[in-house]
Design an enzyme around this catalytic site. Structure first.
Site, PDB file in Angstrom:
ATOM      1  N   HIS A 173       0.850  -1.183   0.000  1.00 47.55           N
ATOM      2  CA  HIS A 173       0.000   0.000   0.000  1.00 47.55           C
ATOM      3  C   HIS A 173       0.891   1.240   0.000  1.00 47.55           C
ATOM      4  CE1 HIS A 173      -3.618   2.419   0.821  1.00 47.55           C
ATOM      5  NE2 HIS A 173      -2.758   3.201   1.445  1.00 47.55           N
ATOM      6  N   CYS A 174       0.611   2.158  -0.894  1.00 45.04           N
ATOM      7  CA  CYS A 174       1.377   3.407  -0.991  1.00 45.04           C
ATOM      8  C   CYS A 174       0.477   4.573  -0.644  1.00 45.04           C
ATOM      9  CB  CYS A 174       1.955   3.573  -2.397  1.00 45.04           C
ATOM     10  SG  CYS A 174       2.916   5.094  -2.595  1.00 45.04           S
ATOM     11  N   GLY A 175       0.783   5.255   0.460  1.00 43.38           N
ATOM     12  CA  GLY A 175      -0.017   6.407   0.869  1.00 43.38           C
ATOM     13  C   GLY A 175       0.053   7.559  -0.108  1.00 43.38           C
ATOM     14  N   LYS A 178      -2.575   6.526  -2.592  1.00 41.22           N
ATOM     15  CA  LYS A 178      -3.872   6.192  -1.999  1.00 41.22           C
ATOM     16  C   LYS A 178      -4.447   4.890  -2.547  1.00 41.22           C
ATOM     17  CE  LYS A 178      -7.831   8.175  -2.728  1.00 41.22           C
ATOM     18  NZ  LYS A 178      -8.936   9.114  -2.917  1.00 41.22           N
ATOM     19  N   CYS A 179      -3.593   3.919  -2.776  1.00 38.14           N
ATOM     20  CA  CYS A 179      -4.099   2.632  -3.248  1.00 38.14           C
ATOM     21  C   CYS A 179      -3.047   1.563  -2.984  1.00 38.14           C
ATOM     22  CB  CYS A 179      -4.432   2.672  -4.737  1.00 38.14           C
ATOM     23  SG  CYS A 179      -2.991   2.769  -5.796  1.00 38.14           S
TER      24      CYS A 179
END
Length: 375
Positions: A173-175, A178-179
């Site tokens: 997950h990559c902030g 956002k996905c």
């Protein structure tokens, strides 16, 4: 002389911090000050900061700070995306006008496609298609049910705790996007790291050209060769030129070193993700393989130790083998070394061309995906 010592100390401290940050968790540094520096950089400083906030401003302010951190870093939100969106034009400014526009345009396009495309959400309607898309390798992935979604868990999938959904071919997950990343992620990350590496290298080259201009303008080479009698060879002039640059332009020299190191790190980051693309491996699978191989090595070592112990017991009981020559004993491997070899067998690696095609055209986007068998 004092300036040279200050520069030397600065270089040693910088090297120590970089090594501690990148390698402080290695077993070789366990129990050393390098491990303690690594802990302070990665988590200790943050813990001390929270304690400071609690002592000075009270627990309510600390809890408010933690809630903001949780929202920004652990929940889907547009805050980090907005920062990246406005940062792109700024970091592309060093390029010329047309190249800058192209770099910003491609970067924003890949960023938006990555942020708003479906990473491959697995639900009750499409789980059968995803289960048949990838086989279980019975090493990293076995048939089981997702305890949260209560549906079969396809191979290569994982339930993302932040997005609160099962994601097929989960990477991480990559902030910033956002996905849980997929379709355009690898292209996006390779483009970003490659572009930033070029920008850092561009800055280092520009500074080198500026310092070369200073050398020529002040006629440093002429002074060294004519007035100080230094030979014109590269090896004779190099240490004296560097000494002058460090004394007259120490800030620029430090920036050149810093930008060169950053460009190398970014280039390595780019090559790492390119290698993941070419071998059809995700970041999640990289860690899984490391854990699996470590477990297999420990298991093999345990079996070898048991076999060696059994042999020793037989020897004690009188079943003595003919003694080997010292030469044979020297070249023979120990029982532990002979049993430790563990190979990585990635069944999802289909060759470079098919792996790249799967990145560009994911299985979930193909027409054949919707015609797969259902339960």
């Amino acid at each position: 002389m004092g300036l040279q010592w200050a520069l030397a100390v600065h270089g040693v401290i910088t090297l120590l911090v970089v090594v501690s940050f990148l390698c402080g968790h290695w077993p070789i540094f366990q129990g050393t000050f390098v491990e303690r520096i690594h802990y302070f950089i990665t988590s200790g400083a943050y813990d001390y900061f929270l304690r400071f906030v609690a002592i000075v401003f009270g627990s309510k302010v600390r809890n408010s700070f933690l809630r903001i951190e949780y929202y920004c870093c652990d929940r889907p939100n547009p805050v980090l995306q907005v920062l990246v969106y406005f940062y792109q034009p700024v970091e592309s400014m060093p390029f010329c006008r047309y190249t800058s526009v192209l770099a910003v345009g491609v970067g924003v396009l890949l960023f938006l496609l990555t942020s708003f495309s479906d990473p491959g959400t697995v639900n009750a309607k499409n789980v059968s298609q995803y289960v048949s898309a990838y086989p279980y390798d019975n090493m990293l992935y076995v048939e089981k049910e997702c305890p949260t979604c209560k549906i079969p868990k396809p191979a290569r999938s994982k339930h993302c705790g932040i997005c609160d959904r099962c994601v097929a071919r989960f990477d991480h997950h990559c902030g910033w996007m956002k996905c849980s990343l997929f379709v355009f992620f690898f292209l996006n990350i390779i483009f970003f790291s490659f572009r930033h590496a070029l920008i850092s290298l561009y800055g280092a080259i520009v500074l080198c050209l500026i310092l070369a201009g200073q050398l020529k303008e002040r006629k440093i080479i002429l002074i060294l060769t004519v007035y100080y009698g230094i030979d014109k060879s590269f090896y004779s002039l190099f240490p004296h030129v560097v000494q002058w640059l460090l004394s007259a332009h120490n800030t620029q020299m430090l920036l050149i070193v810093f930008l060169t190191v950053v460009s190398l790190l970014l280039a390595g980051f780019c090559v790492y993700h390119a290698q993941l693309c070419l071998t059809n491996t995700t970041t999640n699978e990289t860690f899984k393989w490391q854990e699996y191989l470590d477990w297999r090595r420990k298991l093999n070592e345990a079996k070898a130790s048991a076999a060696a112990l059994k042999t020793a017991l037989h020897t004690v009981n009188g079943e003595v083998k003919a003694p080997e020559s010292k030469c044979r004993q020297f070249f023979n491997k120990s029982p532990l070394q002979s049993e430790v070899a563990v190979n990585k067998n990635n069944v999802y690696d289909k060759g470079i061309l098919r792996n790249v095609l799967e990145i560009l055209v994911p299985i979930s986007e193909r027409q054949s995906f919707f015609h797969r068998k259902t339960f």
